[in-house]
Design a protein around this motif. Structure first.
Motif, PDB file in Angstrom:
ATOM      1  N   ASP A   1      -2.107   7.850   5.502  1.00  0.00           N
ATOM      2  CA  ASP A   1      -1.259   7.816   4.304  1.00  0.00           C
ATOM      3  C   ASP A   1      -0.313   9.014   4.263  1.00  0.00           C
ATOM      4  O   ASP A   1       0.869   8.869   3.947  1.00  0.00           O
ATOM      5  N   GLU A   2      -0.831  10.196   4.614  1.00  0.00           N
ATOM      6  CA  GLU A   2      -0.017  11.416   4.554  1.00  0.00           C
ATOM      7  C   GLU A   2       1.178  11.348   5.502  1.00  0.00           C
ATOM      8  O   GLU A   2       2.244  11.878   5.204  1.00  0.00           O
TER       9      GLU A   2
ATOM     10  N   ILE B   1       2.794   8.542   6.488  1.00  0.00           N
ATOM     11  CA  ILE B   1       3.785   7.635   5.884  1.00  0.00           C
ATOM     12  C   ILE B   1       4.526   8.352   4.762  1.00  0.00           C
ATOM     13  O   ILE B   1       5.749   8.264   4.652  1.00  0.00           O
ATOM     14  N   LEU B   2       3.780   9.071   3.922  1.00  0.00           N
ATOM     15  CA  LEU B   2       4.407   9.746   2.784  1.00  0.00           C
ATOM     16  C   LEU B   2       5.327  10.881   3.241  1.00  0.00           C
ATOM     17  O   LEU B   2       6.365  11.120   2.647  1.00  0.00           O
ATOM     18  N   GLN B   3       4.946  11.555   4.318  1.00  0.00           N
ATOM     19  CA  GLN B   3       5.737  12.685   4.815  1.00  0.00           C
ATOM     20  C   GLN B   3       6.947  12.250   5.638  1.00  0.00           C
ATOM     21  O   GLN B   3       8.027  12.809   5.500  1.00  0.00           O
TER      22      GLN B   3
ATOM     23  N   SER C   1       0.849  -1.183   0.000  1.00  0.00           N
ATOM     24  CA  SER C   1       0.000   0.000   0.000  1.00  0.00           C
ATOM     25  C   SER C   1       0.883   1.231   0.000  1.00  0.00           C
ATOM     26  O   SER C   1       2.102   1.112  -0.085  1.00  0.00           O
ATOM     27  N   PRO C   2       0.281   2.426   0.137  1.00  0.00           N
ATOM     28  CA  PRO C   2       1.145   3.597   0.272  1.00  0.00           C
ATOM     29  C   PRO C   2       2.131   3.341   1.410  1.00  0.00           C
ATOM     30  O   PRO C   2       1.761   2.812   2.446  1.00  0.00           O
ATOM     31  N   GLY C   3       3.364   3.633   1.214  1.00  0.00           N
ATOM     32  CA  GLY C   3       4.373   3.371   2.223  1.00  0.00           C
ATOM     33  C   GLY C   3       5.095   2.062   1.997  1.00  0.00           C
ATOM     34  O   GLY C   3       5.969   1.690   2.773  1.00  0.00           O
TER      35      GLY C   3
ATOM     36  N   GLN D   1       8.757   1.181   2.981  1.00  0.00           N
ATOM     37  CA  GLN D   1       9.171   2.222   3.911  1.00  0.00           C
ATOM     38  C   GLN D   1       8.957   1.759   5.335  1.00  0.00           C
ATOM     39  O   GLN D   1       8.259   0.781   5.603  1.00  0.00           O
TER      40      GLN D   1
END
Length: 179
Positions: free
Chosen positions: A125-126, A128-130, A27-29, A32
């Motif tokens: 999600d934000e 993880i992305l940040q 998934s997103p991340g 990471q």
């Protein structure tokens, strides 16, 4: 939201405790890991819960678990909702006879509670992305650096950590924790 698991707890070069959260699904991340700096006492509390160690007296998060159980409240999940100026924010999502409640919490406390009650961990999600970083740590390296993953920790290492914590409890002075 991305579901995560505790991949480990480590010390950074400055000696600060860092909890490492790793996404479970693709998934997103993906690829990471999310590092969150936490206090030593919270790190110890999470390690005790993850390793299933017994303590002579309940820790604060054990007390939280007991209080929630006596009120018939169920921790549904923990959500790390945002990061603002380097500070992470979390919510404990509870279900009671009166409905669903969202309680503001520090991520370290929320994760320590989740580790005791088996609640899922989720990260926006934000976040993880940040704040996520590339996960270059293998399971062998996690263990070698003191991180905890219940699926890969050598029982001898876990036992040594529990013994170390017991020694800490035997020698602790309450004045050490006063501001």
């Amino acid at each position: 939201m991305v579901q995560v698991r505790v991949a480990g707890i480590a010390l950074d070069p400055a000696g600060q405790h860092v909890i490492l959260l790793k996404p479970i699904d693709e998934s997103p991340g993906e690829g990471q890991i999310l590092p969150i700096w936490i206090g030593a006492q919270e790190a110890t509390s999470i390690l005790v819960a993850v390793e299933g160690a017994e303590t002579p007296r309940p820790l604060a998060h054990d007390l939280m678990r007991s209080m929630l159980a006596s009120l018939d409240a169920i921790v549904q999940r923990i959500e790390i909702t945002r990061i603002t100026e380097g500070t992470y924010f979390a919510e404990i999502v509870l279900t009671t006879g009166g409905g669903t409640h969202r309680i503001d919490a520090r991520p370290s406390d929320a994760i320590a509670l989740a580790s005791r009650v088996g609640a899922e961990l989720w990260v926006a999600d934000e976040v993880i992305l940040q704040a996520g970083i590339v996960d270059e740590v293998t399971d062998d390296e996690e263990v070698a650096h003191g991180a905890v993953d219940p699926e890969v920790v050598d029982p001898a290492v876990a036992e040594e950590r529990v013994d170390e914590f017991k020694r800490f409890l035997e020698n602790v002075d309450p004045d050490d924790f006063r501001g």
